[in-house]
Design a protein around this motif. Structure first.
Motif, mmCIF file in Angstrom:
data_model
loop_
_atom_site.group_PDB
_atom_site.id
_atom_site.type_symbol
_atom_site.label_atom_id
_atom_site.label_comp_id
_atom_site.label_asym_id
_atom_site.label_seq_id
_atom_site.Cartn_x
_atom_site.Cartn_y
_atom_site.Cartn_z
ATOM 1 N N GLY A 85 0.728 -1.117 -0.046
ATOM 2 C CA GLY A 85 0.109 -0.043 -0.118
ATOM 3 C C GLY A 85 0.928 1.160 -0.004
ATOM 4 O O GLY A 85 1.957 1.399 -0.105
ATOM 5 N N CYS A 103 -3.952 3.264 2.299
ATOM 6 C CA CYS A 103 -4.735 2.378 1.460
ATOM 7 C C CYS A 103 -3.811 1.341 1.064
ATOM 8 O O CYS A 103 -2.694 1.451 0.549
ATOM 9 N N PRO A 117 -8.771 1.028 3.120
ATOM 10 C CA PRO A 117 -8.101 2.514 3.606
ATOM 11 C C PRO A 117 -8.206 2.152 4.792
ATOM 12 O O PRO A 117 -9.090 1.555 5.545
ATOM 13 N N GLU A 140 -8.536 -0.156 10.016
ATOM 14 C CA GLU A 140 -8.479 -0.289 8.708
ATOM 15 C C GLU A 140 -9.839 -0.914 8.275
ATOM 16 O O GLU A 140 -10.502 -1.517 8.851
#
Length: 165
Positions: A85, A103, A117, A140
């Motif tokens: 990410g 993200c 995200p 998350e």
């Protein structure tokens, strides 16, 4: 009186040292442990993960980074997860507290991919001029299955802030 003056001087030096660490052009390398049974999601029994990050300060107090992670799950029915990410942090200069957003693309087995995200609040505690201990609370959000895979937890990390040349 002397103790109060000394405490104020130390606090001033610590604030000045911390504020100088988050300058434009510096690079960051970090690693962290996640889970440690200090996280919760609907499907996890026990989760232990490692994560590595590399970042760059694009402006004073603003860092962009990439990350790679691996999480081992104690639930036999759920496979271990791999993630990759990008994210960013904003450092509140006076005290080392940072706010972050990221993200991740998460992969668990052949049929499970999820975009997650996340947000975090942490503290960069400087051990010396470049090395930090970074505890953080994170959340998350799973788009695939909110109830079972969204996670809130505690992360303990170590970071190295490299001086710009």
């Amino acid at each position: 009186m002397k103790k109060k003056l000394m405490a104020m001087a130390v606090a001033l030096l610590a604030t000045t040292a911390a504020s100088a660490q988050f300058e434009q052009g510096k690079t960051y390398i970090g690693g962290s442990l996640t889970g440690l049974n200090a996280s919760y999601s609907g499907s996890d029994k026990f989760c232990l993960g490692i994560q590595t990050q590399g970042g760059y300060f694009v402006a004073d107090d603003i860092m962009l980074y990439g990350q790679v992670g691996y999480d081992h799950n104690g639930n036999k029915e759920i496979k271990d997860r791999y993630s990759v990410g990008v994210g960013g942090r904003y450092y509140i200069e006076q005290n080392g507290i940072y706010l972050g957003a990221n993200c991740k693309l998460v992969h668990k087995g052949k049929k499970f991919n999820d975009v997650m995200p996340g947000v975090e609040v942490g503290y960069a505690f400087f051990v010396n001029n470049t090395v930090t201990v970074e505890p953080a609370i994170y959340y998350e959000q799973s788009f695939k299955n909110h109830k079972d895979y969204s996670t809130i937890g505690l992360r303990i990390g170590v970071g190295v802030y490299l001086f710009k040349e």
